[in-house]
Design a protein around this motif. Structure first.
Motif, PDB file in Angstrom:
ATOM      1  N   ALA A   1       0.878  -1.144   0.098  1.00  0.00           N
ATOM      2  CA  ALA A   1      -0.077  -0.046   0.118  1.00  0.00           C
ATOM      3  C   ALA A   1       0.865   1.287  -0.141  1.00  0.00           C
ATOM      4  O   ALA A   1       0.595   2.067  -0.725  1.00  0.00           O
ATOM      5  N   LEU A   2       1.812   1.114   1.016  1.00  0.00           N
ATOM      6  CA  LEU A   2       2.707   2.394   0.944  1.00  0.00           C
ATOM      7  C   LEU A   2       3.437   2.674  -0.472  1.00  0.00           C
ATOM      8  O   LEU A   2       3.904   3.701  -0.802  1.00  0.00           O
ATOM      9  N   LEU A   3       3.612   1.550  -1.169  1.00  0.00           N
ATOM     10  CA  LEU A   3       4.544   1.660  -2.378  1.00  0.00           C
ATOM     11  C   LEU A   3       3.509   2.064  -3.465  1.00  0.00           C
ATOM     12  O   LEU A   3       4.100   2.412  -4.746  1.00  0.00           O
ATOM     13  N   ASP A   4       2.112   2.093  -3.251  1.00  0.00           N
ATOM     14  CA  ASP A   4       1.078   2.418  -4.275  1.00  0.00           C
ATOM     15  C   ASP A   4       1.225   3.969  -4.506  1.00  0.00           C
ATOM     16  O   ASP A   4       0.778   4.811  -3.777  1.00  0.00           O
ATOM     17  N   GLN A   5       1.754   4.388  -5.836  1.00  0.00           N
ATOM     18  CA  GLN A   5       1.946   5.961  -5.940  1.00  0.00           C
ATOM     19  C   GLN A   5       0.510   6.502  -6.132  1.00  0.00           C
ATOM     20  O   GLN A   5       0.379   7.706  -6.149  1.00  0.00           O
ATOM     21  N   TYR A   6      -0.519   5.712  -6.465  1.00  0.00           N
ATOM     22  CA  TYR A   6      -1.899   6.165  -6.447  1.00  0.00           C
ATOM     23  C   TYR A   6      -2.704   6.381  -5.177  1.00  0.00           C
ATOM     24  O   TYR A   6      -3.557   7.110  -5.076  1.00  0.00           O
ATOM     25  N   LEU A   7      -1.897   5.735  -3.953  1.00  0.00           N
ATOM     26  CA  LEU A   7      -2.434   6.103  -2.668  1.00  0.00           C
ATOM     27  C   LEU A   7      -1.747   7.506  -2.169  1.00  0.00           C
ATOM     28  O   LEU A   7      -2.327   8.433  -1.797  1.00  0.00           O
ATOM     29  N   ILE A   8      -0.327   7.310  -2.066  1.00  0.00           N
ATOM     30  CA  ILE A   8       0.553   8.284  -1.426  1.00  0.00           C
ATOM     31  C   ILE A   8       1.667   8.363  -2.649  1.00  0.00           C
ATOM     32  O   ILE A   8       2.216   7.273  -3.080  1.00  0.00           O
ATOM     33  N   ALA A   9       2.128   9.532  -3.124  1.00  0.00           N
ATOM     34  CA  ALA A   9       3.074   9.677  -4.040  1.00  0.00           C
ATOM     35  C   ALA A   9       4.424   9.798  -3.582  1.00  0.00           C
ATOM     36  O   ALA A   9       4.688  10.588  -2.561  1.00  0.00           O
ATOM     37  N   GLY A  10       5.381   9.138  -4.117  1.00  0.00           N
ATOM     38  CA  GLY A  10       6.920   9.432  -3.740  1.00  0.00           C
ATOM     39  C   GLY A  10       7.451   8.357  -2.951  1.00  0.00           C
ATOM     40  O   GLY A  10       8.692   8.375  -2.800  1.00  0.00           O
ATOM     41  N   ILE A  11       6.801   7.296  -2.082  1.00  0.00           N
ATOM     42  CA  ILE A  11       7.467   6.362  -1.475  1.00  0.00           C
ATOM     43  C   ILE A  11       7.886   5.329  -2.312  1.00  0.00           C
ATOM     44  O   ILE A  11       7.123   4.630  -2.989  1.00  0.00           O
ATOM     45  N   GLY A  12       9.184   4.808  -2.020  1.00  0.00           N
ATOM     46  CA  GLY A  12       9.706   3.466  -2.782  1.00  0.00           C
ATOM     47  C   GLY A  12      10.270   2.464  -1.805  1.00  0.00           C
ATOM     48  O   GLY A  12       9.757   2.418  -0.363  1.00  0.00           O
ATOM     49  N   ASN A  13      10.988   1.706  -2.186  1.00  0.00           N
ATOM     50  CA  ASN A  13      11.027   0.291  -1.556  1.00  0.00           C
ATOM     51  C   ASN A  13      12.050   0.846  -0.190  1.00  0.00           C
ATOM     52  O   ASN A  13      12.004   0.363   0.832  1.00  0.00           O
ATOM     53  N   ILE A  14      12.845   1.793  -0.359  1.00  0.00           N
ATOM     54  CA  ILE A  14      13.815   1.967   0.837  1.00  0.00           C
ATOM     55  C   ILE A  14      13.094   2.826   2.106  1.00  0.00           C
ATOM     56  O   ILE A  14      12.911   2.158   3.017  1.00  0.00           O
ATOM     57  N   TYR A  15      12.147   3.729   1.565  1.00  0.00           N
ATOM     58  CA  TYR A  15      11.667   4.339   2.719  1.00  0.00           C
ATOM     59  C   TYR A  15      10.403   3.817   2.997  1.00  0.00           C
ATOM     60  O   TYR A  15       9.949   3.910   4.390  1.00  0.00           O
ATOM     61  N   SER A  16       9.697   2.748   2.188  1.00  0.00           N
ATOM     62  CA  SER A  16       8.702   2.168   2.889  1.00  0.00           C
ATOM     63  C   SER A  16       9.184   1.363   4.062  1.00  0.00           C
ATOM     64  O   SER A  16       8.556   1.112   5.170  1.00  0.00           O
ATOM     65  N   ASP A  17      10.464   0.841   3.966  1.00  0.00           N
ATOM     66  CA  ASP A  17      11.050  -0.057   5.033  1.00  0.00           C
ATOM     67  C   ASP A  17      11.245   0.616   6.092  1.00  0.00           C
ATOM     68  O   ASP A  17      10.890   0.356   7.124  1.00  0.00           O
TER      69      ASP A  17
END
Length: 281
Positions: A167-183
Motif C-alpha cells: 500500500a505504501l508503495l502504491d503511487q496512487y495512494l500516496i506519491a513518492g514512497i519507494g522500497n527504501i523509505y517504505s521499509d
DNA sequence: ATTGGGACCTGCTCGC
DNA sequence: TGCGAGCAGGTCCCAA
C-alpha cells in the motif's frame, strides 16, 4: 532508484541552474535497441522540434516525477526510473556514460539525461498538439499534503487486503514512497511490512503519517540515499548521505539499533522488505 | 475489482 | 581468474 527525497534533491540541484534558460536544442542519442525513454514522446524529430527555443520557466516535482515547465504551456516530464540521472554540465565536460538525451541550453550549459537501465521515461505535454487527455500525474497526494491525516489513511487502508508495504508503495495512494523509505517508515512505525493493510489501527495509521513526513524530510536534508550499488547521484553527480541513517534497509543479518535482534529480509509484494522481527508487530 | 507475478534493461556482486 | 546466476531504489500489463 530515486524516490521522493532523491528526486527532490535533483530538482533543487537543477532548478537554479536552468530556470529562465532557453533550450537551444534537444539532442536525442540514437539507441539501436529502441528507446523506452521516448516511448510516449512521439518521434524523436517532433520531440526535438517542439523543445527548440523553449524557455524553462520553473522546475517542479510530483511524487517521483520532475516537471519542467516551458513557455507556451508545454511541460517536460521526466521520471528517473531505477538508474536515471540528470546532470548539469558544460559542453567541455567529458561525456557521461549512457547519456540518452542532451538538452543544450544557452550560456554554455547542458542538462544531460543518462540512464544505464533505460527504465526512465520522458514525456512532453503539448496542449497545442492535443496531448492533454492522459495525465500520468494522476497520483495520490504528496506526503506533506495536509489532506493526509491518520483518518484519511485509515479509510484508504480499511478496504484493502494487500500488505501494508504494498500500500505504501502504491503511487496512487500516496506519491513518492519507494522500497527504501517504505521499509524505514514501517520500522519507525513498529509495523511488520506483511501486515494486512486492513488490520492497521488508527494509532498505527497516525504513526505511519508522522514517520513518513519525518523520514522523508530528514532524507531530503541528507540529499537522499546512495545505497547498495550506489546508482543514485544528484545533478552534480554526487552521492547522498542518508544511507548512513538507515535503520533496516540493506541491513539484513545485522543488529537492530533498537533491540539488537537480527534484521530480517524477505520478499513482500514482489519487493525485498527489510524489518526487525522483534520491534515490528 | 484488486492483487500478484512477470517483463522491461544493464551492470555489478557473489559463489562455484 | 572466470563465468553464470541473481539482484538492484520503478512501473506497467496481464491473468487470476
Amino acid at each position: 532508484m530515486p524516490e521522493l527525497p532523491e528526486v527532490e534533491t535533483v530538482r533543487r540541484g537543477i532548478e537554479p541552474a536552468i530556470r529562465g534558460k532557453r533550450i537551444l536544442s534537444a539532442e536525442v542519442i540514437p539507441d539501436p535497441k529502441g528507446i523506452r525513454t521516448l516511448r510516449r514522446v512521439r518521434s524523436a524529430p517532433a520531440f526535438r522540434k517542439n523543445l527548440t527555443n523553449r524557455i524553462i520557466e520553473k522546475v517542479d516535482r510530483r511524487g517521483k516525477y520532475l516537471l519542467i515547465y516551458l513557455n507556451h504551456d508545454e511541460i517536460l516530464i521526466i521520471h528517473l526510473g531505477m538508474s536515471g540521472r540528470l546532470l548539469i554540465r558544460r559542453p567541455s565536460d567529458p561525456p557521461d556514460p549512457h547519456t540518452r538525451i542532451i538538452f543544450h541550453l544557452e550560456k554554455k550549459l547542458e542538462l544531460r539525461f543518462a540512464d544505464p537501465r533505460k527504465f526512465g521515461e520522458v514525456y512532453l505535454f503539448s496542449p497545442a498538439l492535443g496531448e492533454t487527455a492522459v495525465n500520468p500525474l494522476d497520483l495520490g497526494p504528496e506526503p506533506f499534503d495536509p489532506e493526509i491525516t491518520s483518518a484519511w489513511l485509515l479509510s484508504r487502508l480499511a478496504k484493502s487486503s494487500r500488505p501494508i508495504k504494498a500500500a505504501l508503495l502504491d503511487q496512487y495512494l500516496i506519491a513518492g514512497i519507494g522500497n527504501i523509505y517504505s521499509d524505514e517508515i514501517l520500522h519507525a512505525s513498529r509495523i511488520r511490512p506483511d501486515r494486512n493493510a486492513s488490520s492497521i489501527t488508527r494509532e498505527e495509521a497516525d504513526r505511519i503519517v508522522r514517520h513518513t513526513r519525518r523520514i522523508l524530510k530528514l532524507a531530503i536534508s541528507k540529499r537522499g540515499t546512495t545505497a547498495g550499488d550506489g546508482v543514485y547521484r544528484d545533478s552534480r553527480n554526487q552521492p547522498g548521505s542518508f544511507q548512513n541513517h538507515l535503520q533496516v534497509y540493506a541491513r539484513e543479518g545485522e543488529g537492530c539499533y533498537h533491540c539488537r535482534s537480527k534484521i530480517a529480509s524477505r520478499t513482500i509484494g514482489g519487493r525485498t522488505a527489510h524489518f526487525c522481527p522483534e520491534c515490528q508487530k
